[in-house]
Design a protein around this motif. Structure first.
Motif, PDB file in Angstrom:
ATOM      1  N   ALA A  15       0.723  -1.318  -0.144  1.00  0.00           N
ATOM      2  CA  ALA A  15       0.017   0.150  -0.211  1.00  0.00           C
ATOM      3  C   ALA A  15       0.848   1.218  -0.043  1.00  0.00           C
ATOM      4  CB  ALA A  15      -0.816  -0.226   1.291  1.00  0.00           C
ATOM      5  N   TYR A  16       1.909   1.155   0.602  1.00  0.00           N
ATOM      6  CA  TYR A  16       2.888   2.301   0.604  1.00  0.00           C
ATOM      7  C   TYR A  16       3.286   2.692  -0.577  1.00  0.00           C
ATOM      8  CZ  TYR A  16       7.182   5.164   1.604  1.00  0.00           C
ATOM      9  OH  TYR A  16       8.018   6.056   1.674  1.00  0.00           O
ATOM     10  N   GLN A  17       3.860   1.604  -1.395  1.00  0.00           N
ATOM     11  CA  GLN A  17       4.355   1.875  -2.915  1.00  0.00           C
ATOM     12  C   GLN A  17       3.167   2.432  -3.753  1.00  0.00           C
ATOM     13  OE1 GLN A  17       7.246   1.714  -3.596  1.00  0.00           O
ATOM     14  NE2 GLN A  17       8.154   0.814  -1.642  1.00  0.00           N
ATOM     15  N   VAL A  18       1.852   2.072  -3.541  1.00  0.00           N
ATOM     16  CA  VAL A  18       0.712   2.426  -4.290  1.00  0.00           C
ATOM     17  C   VAL A  18       0.670   3.896  -3.996  1.00  0.00           C
ATOM     18  CG1 VAL A  18      -1.793   2.224  -4.560  1.00  0.00           C
ATOM     19  CG2 VAL A  18      -0.353   0.217  -4.522  1.00  0.00           C
ATOM     20  N   ILE A  32       8.182  -0.127 -10.776  1.00  0.00           N
ATOM     21  CA  ILE A  32       7.411   0.705 -11.387  1.00  0.00           C
ATOM     22  C   ILE A  32       7.195   2.202 -10.954  1.00  0.00           C
ATOM     23  CG2 ILE A  32       5.014   0.854 -12.020  1.00  0.00           C
ATOM     24  CD1 ILE A  32       4.645  -1.961 -12.153  1.00  0.00           C
ATOM     25  N   VAL A  33       7.144   2.293  -9.622  1.00  0.00           N
ATOM     26  CA  VAL A  33       6.934   3.538  -9.032  1.00  0.00           C
ATOM     27  C   VAL A  33       8.427   4.226  -9.332  1.00  0.00           C
ATOM     28  CG1 VAL A  33       7.151   4.728  -6.702  1.00  0.00           C
ATOM     29  CG2 VAL A  33       5.758   2.648  -7.157  1.00  0.00           C
ATOM     30  N   LYS A  34       9.417   3.630  -9.180  1.00  0.00           N
ATOM     31  CA  LYS A  34      10.593   4.333  -9.421  1.00  0.00           C
ATOM     32  C   LYS A  34      11.073   4.692 -10.897  1.00  0.00           C
ATOM     33  CE  LYS A  34      13.038   2.257  -5.556  1.00  0.00           C
ATOM     34  NZ  LYS A  34      14.069   1.244  -5.037  1.00  0.00           N
ATOM     35  N   ASP A  58      -0.262 -10.711 -10.405  1.00  0.00           N
ATOM     36  CA  ASP A  58       0.370 -11.059  -8.938  1.00  0.00           C
ATOM     37  C   ASP A  58       1.613 -10.502  -8.763  1.00  0.00           C
ATOM     38  OD1 ASP A  58       0.267 -12.297  -6.737  1.00  0.00           O
ATOM     39  OD2 ASP A  58       1.240 -14.236  -7.283  1.00  0.00           O
ATOM     40  N   LEU A  59       1.773  -9.050  -8.821  1.00  0.00           N
ATOM     41  CA  LEU A  59       3.208  -8.430  -8.822  1.00  0.00           C
ATOM     42  C   LEU A  59       3.478  -8.369  -7.276  1.00  0.00           C
ATOM     43  CD1 LEU A  59       2.601  -5.095 -11.177  1.00  0.00           C
ATOM     44  CD2 LEU A  59       3.518  -7.641 -11.794  1.00  0.00           C
ATOM     45  N   SER A  60       4.904  -8.624  -7.173  1.00  0.00           N
ATOM     46  CA  SER A  60       5.563  -8.435  -5.828  1.00  0.00           C
ATOM     47  C   SER A  60       5.564  -6.967  -5.412  1.00  0.00           C
ATOM     48  CB  SER A  60       6.956  -9.055  -5.822  1.00  0.00           C
ATOM     49  OG  SER A  60       7.597  -8.288  -6.687  1.00  0.00           O
ATOM     50  N   THR A  61       5.900  -6.773  -4.118  1.00  0.00           N
ATOM     51  CA  THR A  61       6.258  -5.273  -3.939  1.00  0.00           C
ATOM     52  C   THR A  61       7.344  -4.773  -4.496  1.00  0.00           C
ATOM     53  OG1 THR A  61       5.277  -6.046  -1.627  1.00  0.00           O
ATOM     54  CG2 THR A  61       6.631  -4.021  -1.730  1.00  0.00           C
ATOM     55  N   ARG A  62       8.576  -5.527  -4.769  1.00  0.00           N
ATOM     56  CA  ARG A  62       9.656  -4.901  -5.446  1.00  0.00           C
ATOM     57  C   ARG A  62       9.342  -4.713  -6.862  1.00  0.00           C
ATOM     58  NH1 ARG A  62      15.346  -8.272  -5.690  1.00  0.00           N
ATOM     59  NH2 ARG A  62      16.527  -6.835  -7.119  1.00  0.00           N
ATOM     60  N   GLN A  63       8.389  -5.367  -7.653  1.00  0.00           N
ATOM     61  CA  GLN A  63       8.022  -5.099  -8.808  1.00  0.00           C
ATOM     62  C   GLN A  63       7.355  -3.985  -9.034  1.00  0.00           C
ATOM     63  OE1 GLN A  63       6.259  -8.957  -9.622  1.00  0.00           O
ATOM     64  NE2 GLN A  63       7.495  -9.113 -11.497  1.00  0.00           N
TER      65      GLN A  63
END
Length: 352
Positions: free
Chosen positions: A247-250, A282-284, A273-278
């Motif tokens: 949720a933080y990444q979102v 994307i965020v970066k 089924d993306l992982s938090t790292r994936q």
């Protein structure tokens, strides 16, 4: 906003210790077990506390430490601690310190159908509103109250408990929800932000101390409070996919790209089924939300530091180029792992 009368317990009364909270939880759970296991006709609840017509309970472990307000109410209504009574639904109202904010419509509708067929099997817990006689705050059971209303019921089975409307009632409800895995980081985001906005606490550090939580846990939740509720609603029903880290990444993605792009990302997280790292990649901007991150080529580290705990090697910290660190740890206890994770989050998260 000045603290209301409901916040008196929140600010003026001393914080409960872990053992006191545990005792309160055990007592409420024990009451529920007794109610569910005793189904004889003699235990049917009266239609209203005033109809109980019972002799006042003698002082014992359940009544010796009760508050003066509760004792006065209990004696006036002939109520025995732990007794199940029928209350009118219109007399029940949400607590201003309810730990839950989000209730899934589909879940409420499903429970309403179940209640219509089988009736209410478990009593809710309520607290008298002493300033407005005849009304009660929900301490535990907000979901059942909503479902009973949707099922067009007029009464609810309830146990009237002795708790202040404030930090103690919030903590108890929070701990009960954590036991049932029904408390989400999104509930915390909304409620904790409101606590700060209404100046029940002066800082996230003070809030964390009162709740007995690590400050980084509170900081993560507060960072999510900036998300629109429409975004949170898309995630709250999938706690298996959207924990605090995801949720933080979102939340970071929303700050950069807005609502529509974030909704598309949420759909992709679920479908692929993306992982938090994936998602972090994307965020970066390393990959787009419409493509899967490609594994990076092997790169030689510039510096490596071995990490030891009690003289035993548990991993290393490597640096690559000017902007990349890689920490690998293994063989840690769960407690040590969580402690390290919280400290890292505390370092990296911006202060509120």
């Amino acid at each position: 906003m000045k603290p209301s009368q409901f916040a008196k317990g929140f600010q003026a009364r001393p914080d409960t210790t872990s053992s006191e909270k545990r005792t309160a939880l055990d007592r409420l759970n024990a009451i529920d077990d007794l109610v569910k296991s005793d189904s004889s006709p003699a235990t049917k609840p009266p239609q209203h506390p005033r109809a109980a017509n019972l002799a006042p309970a003698a002082d014992n472990d359940d009544t010796a430490n009760e508050s003066a307000e509760y004792r006065t109410w209990r004696l006036a209504h002939g109520y025995s601690p732990g007794q199940v009574v029928d209350l009118e639904l219109k007399a029940i109202k949400p607590s201003p310190f309810n730990p839950r904010h989000f209730y899934l419509k589909a879940s409420i509708a499903e429970l309403a159908v179940n209640l219509a067929k089988q009736g209410q099997q478990q009593a809710i817990h309520v607290i008298p509103d002493y300033a407005n006689p005849g009304t009660y705050f929900v301490s535990d059971g907000g979901r059942r109250v909503r479902a009973l209303k949707e099922a067009n019921k007029e009464t609810v089975k309830a146990i009237v408990v002795d708790l202040p409307i404030g930090i103690q009632s919030y903590k108890l409800g929070y701990d009960l929800n954590v036991q049932r895995d029904s408390q989400t980081v999104f509930d915390n985001a909304i409620v904790w932000r409101r606590f700060l906005d209404e100046q029940h606490f002066q800082s996230q550090k003070e809030l964390a101390e009162h709740l007995g939580l690590d400050e980084s846990t509170v900081a993560v939740a507060l960072s999510l409070s900036k998300l629109p509720e429409s975004i949170m609603q898309e995630m709250v029903g999938r706690p298996d996919r959207f924990g605090s880290n995801m949720a933080y990444q979102v939340g970071r993605y929303h700050a950069a790209r807005g609502v529509d792009a974030t909704l598309r990302l949420i759909n992709k997280i679920v479908s692929d089924d993306l992982s938090t790292r994936q998602v972090a990649d994307i965020v970066k901007g390393r990959t787009g939300p419409q493509e899967s991150p490609k594994p990076a080529g092997r790169q030689r580290y510039a510096q490596r530091m071995e990490i030891k705990l009690d003289g035993v090697s548990v991993g290393d910290l490597k640096s690559y180029g000017d902007d990349r660190l890689e920490l690998r740890l293994r063989g840690l206890s769960r407690e040590k792992r969580d402690e390290i994770l919280h400290q890292l989050e505390l370092i990296l998260l911006p202060k509120q």
